[in-house]
Design an enzyme around this catalytic site. Structure first.
Site, PDB file in Angstrom:
ATOM      1  N   ASP A   1     -33.308-109.597  -8.304  1.00  0.00           N
ATOM      2  CA  ASP A   1     -33.099-108.640  -7.067  1.00  0.00           C
ATOM      3  C   ASP A   1     -31.842-109.334  -6.554  1.00  0.00           C
ATOM      4  O   ASP A   1     -31.835-110.495  -5.826  1.00  0.00           O
ATOM      5  CB  ASP A   1     -34.268-108.536  -5.930  1.00  0.00           C
ATOM      6  CG  ASP A   1     -33.807-107.686  -4.990  1.00  0.00           C
ATOM      7  OD1 ASP A   1     -32.455-107.257  -4.935  1.00  0.00           O
ATOM      8  OD2 ASP A   1     -34.691-107.153  -4.350  1.00  0.00           O
TER       9      ASP A   1
ATOM     10  N   TYR B   1     -20.065 -95.782   0.882  1.00  0.00           N
ATOM     11  CA  TYR B   1     -20.081 -96.336  -0.489  1.00  0.00           C
ATOM     12  C   TYR B   1     -18.568 -96.947  -0.748  1.00  0.00           C
ATOM     13  O   TYR B   1     -18.296 -98.056  -1.383  1.00  0.00           O
ATOM     14  CB  TYR B   1     -20.351 -95.216  -1.436  1.00  0.00           C
ATOM     15  CG  TYR B   1     -20.221 -95.635  -2.682  1.00  0.00           C
ATOM     16  CD1 TYR B   1     -21.025 -96.487  -3.569  1.00  0.00           C
ATOM     17  CD2 TYR B   1     -19.240 -95.163  -3.609  1.00  0.00           C
ATOM     18  CE1 TYR B   1     -21.160 -96.794  -4.637  1.00  0.00           C
ATOM     19  CE2 TYR B   1     -19.093 -95.547  -5.011  1.00  0.00           C
ATOM     20  CZ  TYR B   1     -19.850 -96.080  -5.553  1.00  0.00           C
ATOM     21  OH  TYR B   1     -19.952 -96.473  -6.925  1.00  0.00           O
TER      22      TYR B   1
ATOM     23  N   ARG C   1     -14.461 -82.656 -10.525  1.00  0.00           N
ATOM     24  CA  ARG C   1     -13.686 -83.639  -9.972  1.00  0.00           C
ATOM     25  C   ARG C   1     -13.217 -84.716 -10.879  1.00  0.00           C
ATOM     26  O   ARG C   1     -12.475 -85.313 -10.566  1.00  0.00           O
ATOM     27  CB  ARG C   1     -14.220 -84.285  -8.728  1.00  0.00           C
ATOM     28  CG  ARG C   1     -15.337 -85.360  -9.134  1.00  0.00           C
ATOM     29  CD  ARG C   1     -16.074 -85.971  -7.986  1.00  0.00           C
ATOM     30  NE  ARG C   1     -16.653 -87.052  -8.229  1.00  0.00           N
ATOM     31  CZ  ARG C   1     -17.596 -88.056  -7.529  1.00  0.00           C
ATOM     32  NH1 ARG C   1     -17.496 -87.691  -6.186  1.00  0.00           N
ATOM     33  NH2 ARG C   1     -18.147 -89.032  -7.989  1.00  0.00           N
TER      34      ARG C   1
ATOM     35  N   GLN D   1     -30.464-100.325 -16.639  1.00  0.00           N
ATOM     36  CA  GLN D   1     -30.086 -99.023 -17.082  1.00  0.00           C
ATOM     37  C   GLN D   1     -28.649 -98.782 -16.793  1.00  0.00           C
ATOM     38  O   GLN D   1     -27.999 -99.386 -16.239  1.00  0.00           O
ATOM     39  CB  GLN D   1     -30.766 -97.837 -16.300  1.00  0.00           C
ATOM     40  CG  GLN D   1     -30.780 -97.826 -14.856  1.00  0.00           C
ATOM     41  CD  GLN D   1     -31.484 -96.725 -14.258  1.00  0.00           C
ATOM     42  OE1 GLN D   1     -32.778 -96.781 -14.450  1.00  0.00           O
ATOM     43  NE2 GLN D   1     -31.098 -96.152 -13.188  1.00  0.00           N
TER      44      GLN D   1
ATOM     45  N   ASP E   1     -22.065 -90.489 -16.322  1.00  0.00           N
ATOM     46  CA  ASP E   1     -23.281 -90.017 -16.506  1.00  0.00           C
ATOM     47  C   ASP E   1     -24.451 -91.005 -16.679  1.00  0.00           C
ATOM     48  O   ASP E   1     -24.543 -91.736 -17.939  1.00  0.00           O
ATOM     49  CB  ASP E   1     -23.283 -89.050 -17.972  1.00  0.00           C
ATOM     50  CG  ASP E   1     -24.515 -88.232 -17.969  1.00  0.00           C
ATOM     51  OD1 ASP E   1     -25.350 -88.265 -17.181  1.00  0.00           O
ATOM     52  OD2 ASP E   1     -24.415 -87.344 -18.622  1.00  0.00           O
ATOM     53  N   THR E   2     -25.166 -91.540 -15.758  1.00  0.00           N
ATOM     54  CA  THR E   2     -26.006 -92.622 -15.643  1.00  0.00           C
ATOM     55  C   THR E   2     -27.385 -92.129 -15.102  1.00  0.00           C
ATOM     56  O   THR E   2     -27.190 -90.936 -14.458  1.00  0.00           O
ATOM     57  CB  THR E   2     -25.646 -93.886 -15.103  1.00  0.00           C
ATOM     58  OG1 THR E   2     -25.452 -93.497 -13.633  1.00  0.00           O
ATOM     59  CG2 THR E   2     -24.335 -94.361 -15.348  1.00  0.00           C
ATOM     60  N   PRO E   3     -28.558 -92.784 -15.085  1.00  0.00           N
ATOM     61  CA  PRO E   3     -29.628 -92.276 -14.430  1.00  0.00           C
ATOM     62  C   PRO E   3     -29.520 -92.072 -12.952  1.00  0.00           C
ATOM     63  O   PRO E   3     -30.049 -91.279 -12.420  1.00  0.00           O
ATOM     64  CB  PRO E   3     -30.717 -93.436 -14.799  1.00  0.00           C
ATOM     65  CG  PRO E   3     -30.065 -94.105 -15.901  1.00  0.00           C
ATOM     66  CD  PRO E   3     -28.681 -94.057 -16.153  1.00  0.00           C
ATOM     67  N   SER E   4     -28.831 -92.731 -12.492  1.00  0.00           N
ATOM     68  CA  SER E   4     -28.671 -92.946 -10.887  1.00  0.00           C
ATOM     69  C   SER E   4     -27.746 -91.408 -10.572  1.00  0.00           C
ATOM     70  O   SER E   4     -27.896 -90.827  -9.580  1.00  0.00           O
ATOM     71  CB  SER E   4     -28.185 -93.970 -10.105  1.00  0.00           C
ATOM     72  OG  SER E   4     -26.513 -94.018 -10.369  1.00  0.00           O
TER      73      SER E   4
HETATM   74  P1  NAD Z   1     -27.721 -97.003 -12.062  1.00  0.00           P
HETATM   75  O1  NAD Z   1     -27.449 -96.957 -10.743  1.00  0.00           O
HETATM   76  O2  NAD Z   1     -28.349 -95.747 -12.738  1.00  0.00           O
HETATM   77  O3  NAD Z   1     -28.569 -98.174 -12.264  1.00  0.00           O
HETATM   78  C1  NAD Z   1     -28.587 -99.309 -11.311  1.00  0.00           C
HETATM   79  C2  NAD Z   1     -29.616-100.339 -11.880  1.00  0.00           C
HETATM   80  O4  NAD Z   1     -29.385-101.464 -10.683  1.00  0.00           O
HETATM   81  C3  NAD Z   1     -31.116 -99.903 -12.053  1.00  0.00           C
HETATM   82  O5  NAD Z   1     -31.311-100.454 -13.305  1.00  0.00           O
HETATM   83  C4  NAD Z   1     -31.730-100.650 -11.128  1.00  0.00           C
HETATM   84  O6  NAD Z   1     -32.880-101.098 -11.135  1.00  0.00           O
HETATM   85  C5  NAD Z   1     -30.638-101.797 -10.607  1.00  0.00           C
HETATM   86  N1  NAD Z   1     -30.830-102.488  -9.280  1.00  0.00           N
HETATM   87  C6  NAD Z   1     -30.815-101.642  -8.233  1.00  0.00           C
HETATM   88  N2  NAD Z   1     -30.868-102.385  -6.922  1.00  0.00           N
HETATM   89  C7  NAD Z   1     -30.712-103.668  -7.437  1.00  0.00           C
HETATM   90  C8  NAD Z   1     -30.939-104.763  -7.009  1.00  0.00           C
HETATM   91  N3  NAD Z   1     -31.024-105.266  -5.578  1.00  0.00           N
HETATM   92  N4  NAD Z   1     -30.770-106.187  -7.684  1.00  0.00           N
HETATM   93  C9  NAD Z   1     -30.681-105.797  -9.022  1.00  0.00           C
HETATM   94  N5  NAD Z   1     -30.612-104.778  -9.788  1.00  0.00           N
HETATM   95  C10 NAD Z   1     -30.737-103.585  -9.015  1.00  0.00           C
HETATM   96  O7  NAD Z   1     -26.302 -97.570 -12.709  1.00  0.00           O
HETATM   97  P2  NAD Z   1     -24.865 -96.835 -12.791  1.00  0.00           P
HETATM   98  O8  NAD Z   1     -24.722 -95.641 -12.304  1.00  0.00           O
HETATM   99  O9  NAD Z   1     -24.346 -97.244 -14.001  1.00  0.00           O
HETATM  100  O10 NAD Z   1     -24.242 -97.958 -11.473  1.00  0.00           O
HETATM  101  C11 NAD Z   1     -24.024 -99.206 -11.996  1.00  0.00           C
HETATM  102  C12 NAD Z   1     -22.950 -99.749 -10.869  1.00  0.00           C
HETATM  103  O11 NAD Z   1     -21.640 -98.911 -11.334  1.00  0.00           O
HETATM  104  C13 NAD Z   1     -23.066 -99.558  -9.354  1.00  0.00           C
HETATM  105  O12 NAD Z   1     -22.340-100.656  -8.674  1.00  0.00           O
HETATM  106  C14 NAD Z   1     -22.402 -98.284  -9.028  1.00  0.00           C
HETATM  107  O13 NAD Z   1     -21.962 -98.295  -7.479  1.00  0.00           O
HETATM  108  C15 NAD Z   1     -20.996 -98.224  -9.967  1.00  0.00           C
HETATM  109  N6  NAD Z   1     -20.456 -97.053 -10.193  1.00  0.00           N
HETATM  110  C16 NAD Z   1     -21.189 -96.063 -10.742  1.00  0.00           C
HETATM  111  C17 NAD Z   1     -20.579 -94.827 -10.927  1.00  0.00           C
HETATM  112  C18 NAD Z   1     -21.368 -93.681 -11.618  1.00  0.00           C
HETATM  113  O14 NAD Z   1     -20.701 -92.386 -11.436  1.00  0.00           O
HETATM  114  N7  NAD Z   1     -22.538 -93.666 -12.124  1.00  0.00           N
HETATM  115  C19 NAD Z   1     -19.265 -94.679 -10.767  1.00  0.00           C
HETATM  116  C20 NAD Z   1     -18.460 -95.872 -10.392  1.00  0.00           C
HETATM  117  C21 NAD Z   1     -19.156 -96.927 -10.006  1.00  0.00           C
END
Ligand code: NAD
Length: 245
Positions: free
Chosen positions: A54, A147, A205, A15, A181-184
Site C-alpha cells: 500500500d 485530481y 472527449r 490491474q 479503458d481500465t477497471p477504475s
Molecule cells: P486502476 O485505477 O483500474 O487500478 C488501480 C490499481 O491501484 C488497483 O490494482 C488498486 O488495487 C491499486 N491501488 C489503489 N490504491 C493503492 C494503494 N494505496 N497502494 C497500492 N496500490 C493501490 O488503474 P488505472 O486506471 O490504470 O490507473 C492507474 C494510474 O493511471 C493512476 O495513477 C491513474 O490516476 C492514472 N491515469 C488513469 C487514466 C485512466 O483513464 N484510466 C488516465 C490517466 C491517468
C-alpha cells in the site's frame, strides 16, 4: 529484449495500466517486482515476483525498500480519481488525493533512489517513470480539480528529480495518458447516473473517437524504462489520442 536484465518495481500492478506494464516489461526481459495493495489482484502474474504494498503506508515502503535489490527502474503508477468541483472537495478528499497521488510517489522514490544511484553508477543509468495524466497542468477537465492538481504536482515532482540527478545517470519522466479503458474507468462509468451516456461522454472527449487501451500506454512505459530513451528526461509525455493537439 529492450529491458533484459533490468530490475523494475511497479506500483498498482494488480490491474489496469500497472498490470499491463508489469506484463509488458517482463515480456521485454525485465525482472519485474509487481506490487499492489490488493494481494488478490496480483494473482496470475506468471513468472513475475509480486509483493503487497500500500503506497500510502510509510512503514511498508521503508520495509520493502530495505529488502529490495538495487533497481534499474521504478514505475510509480498508483493513483486515485476524485470526482467533483472545488465546491465538492472536503479537506479529507484533498489530503487523501495528495497522499495517494503525490506523497506516495515522493516517498517510494526517496526510498528507492539510493539503490538506483548505486545501480546507475554501476551500469550508467536508471529510470524513474511517474504516472501523471492529461488532466493536470496540461489541461483542465470538469469535475477533476483535486485530481488535476495532484497530477500537475506529479509533473513538478518528476522535473525536480530529473534536474537534481541528471548528472548521476538517473532519468525521471512522467506519462500523461488520455482516457484509458481500465477497471477504475469502468467503475466511474458505472457509478454515473446514466452509464451509457457517461461512456459516450468519455469517448467524446477523445478526438480519435475511442478510449485508449492499456496497450496504447505500455509501449511508452517500456520505452521510458529502457535505454532507448537515454536522452529523454524531465518530460511529461502525452499519450492522449490527440486531446491536446
Ligand atoms: P486502476 O485505477 O483500474 O487500478 C488501480 C490499481 O491501484 C488497483 O490494482 C488498486 O488495487 C491499486 N491501488 C489503489 N490504491 C493503492 C494503494 N494505496 N497502494 C497500492 N496500490 C493501490 O488503474 P488505472 O486506471 O490504470 O490507473 C492507474 C494510474 O493511471 C493512476 O495513477 C491513474 O490516476 C492514472 N491515469 C488513469 C487514466 C485512466 O483513464 N484510466 C488516465 C490517466 C491517468
Amino acid at each position: 529484449m529492450r529491458l533484459q536484465g533490468k530490475t523494475i518495481l511497479i506500483t498498482a500492478a494488480g490491474q489496469g495500466m500497472g498490470r499491463a506494464s508489469a506484463l509488458a516489461c517482463a515480456a521485454e526481459g525485465a525482472n519485474v517486482i509487481a506490487t499492489d495493495k490488493d494481494a488478490a489482484l496480483l494473482s496470475g502474474l506468471e513468472g513475475i515476483e509480486t509483493r503487497v504494498l500500500d503506497v500510502t503506508d510509510e512503514t511498508a515502503i521503508a520495509q520493502l525498500a530495505s529488502d529490495l535489490p538495487d533497481l534499474d527502474g521504478l514505475f510509480n503508477v498508483a493513483g486515485f480519481v476524485h470526482h467533483g468541483t472545488i465546491l465538492d472537495i472536503s479537506d479529507e478528499d484533498w489530503a487523501f488525493s495528495f497522499d495517494l497521488n503525490v506523497t506516495s510517489m515522493m516517498r517510494l522514490t526517496r526510498a528507492c533512489l539510493p539503490g538506483m544511484l548505486r545501480q546507475a553508477e554501476a551500469t550508467g543509468s536508471a529510470s524513474i517513470v511517474n504516472m501523471s495524466s492529461m488532466a493536470s497542468s496540461v489541461k483542465g477537465f470538469p469535475v477533476r480539480t483535486a485530481y488535476g492538481a495532484t497530477k500537475a504536482a506529479v509533473i513538478g515532482l518528476t522535473k525536480g528529480i530529473a534536474a537534481d540527478f541528471i548528472a548521476k545517470g538517473i532519468r525521471c519522466n512522467a506519462i500523461c495518458p488520455g482516457t484509458v479503458d481500465t477497471p477504475s474507468l469502468r467503475g466511474r462509468i458505472n457509478a454515473a447516473p446514466d452509464p451509457v451516456q457517461a461512456e459516450k461522454d468519455f469517448v467524446a472527449r477523445q478526438p480519435m473517437g475511442r478510449l485508449a487501451l492499456v496497450e496504447d500506454i505500455t509501449p511508452i512505459a517500456v520505452y521510458l524504462l529502457s535505454d532507448e530513451s537515454q536522452f529523454v528526461t524531465g518530460q511529461a509525455m502525452l499519450v492522449d489520442g490527440g486531446v491536446t493537439i
